[in-house]
Design an enzyme around this catalytic site. Structure first.
Site, PDB file in Angstrom:
ATOM      1  CG  HIS A 175      -6.037   0.198   0.408  1.00 37.43           C
ATOM      2  ND1 HIS A 175      -6.725  -0.453   1.310  1.00 37.43           N
ATOM      3  CD2 HIS A 175      -6.463   1.491   0.407  1.00 37.43           C
ATOM      4  CE1 HIS A 175      -7.471   0.505   2.060  1.00 37.43           C
ATOM      5  NE2 HIS A 175      -7.285   1.764   1.428  1.00 37.43           N
ATOM      6  CG  HIS A 237      -4.260  -0.114   6.321  1.00 33.66           C
ATOM      7  ND1 HIS A 237      -4.322  -0.825   5.347  1.00 33.66           N
ATOM      8  CD2 HIS A 237      -5.948  -0.098   6.657  1.00 33.66           C
ATOM      9  CE1 HIS A 237      -5.263  -1.277   4.735  1.00 33.66           C
ATOM     10  NE2 HIS A 237      -6.309  -0.936   5.686  1.00 33.66           N
TER      11      HIS A 237
END
Ligand code: NAP
Length: 486
Positions: A175, A237
């Site tokens: 995300h 990430h």
């Protein structure tokens, strides 16, 4: 933005934290924006037996705090009309008949399966969906991180999913790639001529990527103790953010052009020898302390965590990239729990001027710096040096603030909202390809192996601090320091 095509979204794990905090609110926002046709449907599946009304009451109470001012009763009922609760055990092949019946025919309909359960369910879900004939050329699957525990387990899960979905149907979500400032970094790099000549070893001194959380375990101690900061955050990430900073200009914005370039970066990361793991990585575990003025317990005292746990809640690494563009430029990555602030940022430190004509003292030793901030606010600031008003030639840093909220009036999409839209539209650019993910696991493997082989424990750090002192030493050895302007 255009309306979405008609779709069915099946949230497998539809009562969990992710569904309630991110996925259902994201879908609600799209209904509120008028982009979801009445024909589109959301199915939430989990084991708990409850009626449709009970599920919607649960969802409304859980989602409302995350919707804030966007919540209104009228939109919620329009949203509720599109949502269906389906009690099922995703590990039980017998329960897929009911899912198939609920979905009905619609062979041309876009169908997105969102795997929001623990990763152990991903292989059986894929097999059972396949056996029940519920996967068509129009189906997609969205899978959450961390996908696997290491390279081998990630390969096994990818094989299991890949046995039923083609790679173009698999949307591995990260995300951070859906965050507006990250996409703006792409726009800044590849939509302007200004930065490209500077975006290289001759002008960049070092790059720092920080993702710091104030939170501790929040009831997820059992999961976290088997995972740790390296697997939970850095492998995915932080390395993805590094790729966005370091990649070469892609030939276009199509998914494979972008993902090919990210893959090249991951394959160019200098691998660590055993000795380098000790010298270039720092792992920490938080002890009791205070965050935002509140006392908090040590990690080992969190529910679900072993008292003897050697799991790291903080990791910092010094990464080098073996390419012409980046040779010799250190990329410092750090992430941790129970830090003083919720902070996610990328800092590009440019080199100082070669000759400070106004003198070192007037200049203050300040160099240009670009800060891309994802949390707590979303911003991009370029620090330049300017003259202070007045008689003396005294310089001081000023920043050019590209304030998204002021420059653009449109509502910003939450990362999950943007990525769900992309999954519905079949746009893969912001999702991670299998070879990228496996290259990232390959690079972290020597670190995991070395940590597991030794008897060392992570270093202690007090909750509410920026990690062990060794994290600062990682930079100070090169005469550098972590950015503290936040
Ligand atoms: P969670 O709160 O534990 O929710 C898991 C969901 O799966 C629940 O709805 C649970 O409901 C359902 N479930 C579990 N086993 C099932 C089964 N056999 N059949 C049907 N439903 C089943 O987990 P989460 O935090 O939402 O995380 C979901 C996934 O997202 C995980 O892979 C996690 O690593 C990933 N993720 C989560 C976050 C986050 O912010 N939460 C962030 C990044 C990644 P029942 O128990 O009632 O069946």
């Amino acid at each position: 933005m255009k309306s979405l095509p008609d779709f069915d979204m099946v949230l497998l794990g539809g009562t969990g934290d992710l569904a309630m905090r991110k996925l259902l609110p994201a879908l609600y926002q799209q209904v509120k924006a008028g982009r979801v046709s009445p024909a589109s449907r959301v199915f939430a599946a989990a084991r708990k037996e409850m009626t449709q009304a009970e599920f919607m009451a649960l969802a409304e109470a859980a989602c409302r705090p995350f919707l804030g001012e966007a919540y209104d009763a009228e939109t919620w009922s329009a949203f509720a009309e599109r949502v269906n609760y389906l009690p099922m055990d995703v590990r039980d092949p017998g329960s897929y008949g009911a899912l198939g019946a609920a979905l009905g025919g619609h062979p041309q309909r876009i169908r997105v399966y969102y795997y929001a359960t623990s990763p152990e369910c991903f292989a059986p879900m894929s097999a059972h969906l396949g056996a029940a004939g519920l996967i068509s050329a129009h189906s997609r699957v969205v899978v959450e991180k961390p996908l696997g525990h290491d390279l081998d387990s990630s390969r096994a899960i990818n094989d299991a999913i890949g046995g039923h979905f083609a790679e173009r149907q698999i949307f591995r979500i990260d995300h951070y790639l859906g965050k507006e400032p990250v996409q703006n970094l792409l726009a800044l790099r590849f939509g302007n001529v200004l930065f490209e000549p500077l975006w290289r070893r001759e002008w960049v001194q070092d790059v720092q990527i920080t993702v710091a959380e104030q939170l501790g375990m929040e009831g997820r101690g059992d999961f976290y103790d088997r995972t740790g900061a390296l697997r939970d955050m850095l492998q995915n990430h932080l390395l993805q953010l590094l790729c966005i900073v370091a990649m070469e200009p892609p030939t276009g914005s199509d998914p494979d052009a972008v993902r090919d370039e990210k893959l090249k970066v991951l394959r160019s990361l200098k691998p660590f020898t055993a000795a380098e793991v000790a010298a270039k990585t720092v792992r920490g575990q938080y002890q009791a302390g205070a965050v935002a003025g509140q006392p908090v317990a040590a990690y080992a005292e969190e529910p679900g965590v072993s008292e003897q746990s050697r799991t790291e809640t903080f990791v910092a690494v010094k990464v080098e990239i073996d390419t012409w563009r980046w040779a010799g430029v250190p990329f410092f990555l750090r992430t941790g729990k129970r830090m003083p602030d919720k902070l996610a940022e990328i800092v590009i430190n440019f080199r100082p001027v070669p000759h400070p004509i106004f003198g070192e003292s007037a200049h203050g030793g300040r160099a240009n710096r670009l800060i891309i901030r994802m949390q707590p606010d979303e911003s991009m600031r370029l620090y330049l040096v300017a003259k202070q008003p007045g008689e003396a030639m005294a310089l001081q840093p000023v920043n050019l603030n590209l304030d998204f909220a002021e420059s653009f009036r449109d509502r910003r999409l939450e990362a999950y909202e943007r990525l769900l839209i992309d999954a519905i539209r079949g746009k893969l650019t912001l999702f991670v390809r299998r070879d990228e993910q496996e290259a990232a696991w390959s690079w972290v493997k020597p670190i995991l192996d070395q940590w597991e082989a030794g008897d060392d424990r992570p270093m202690d750090y007090g909750a509410g601090g920026w990690g062990p002192a060794a994290s600062s030493a990682l930079l100070s050895r090169d005469g550098l320091a972590w950015n503290e302007e936040y």
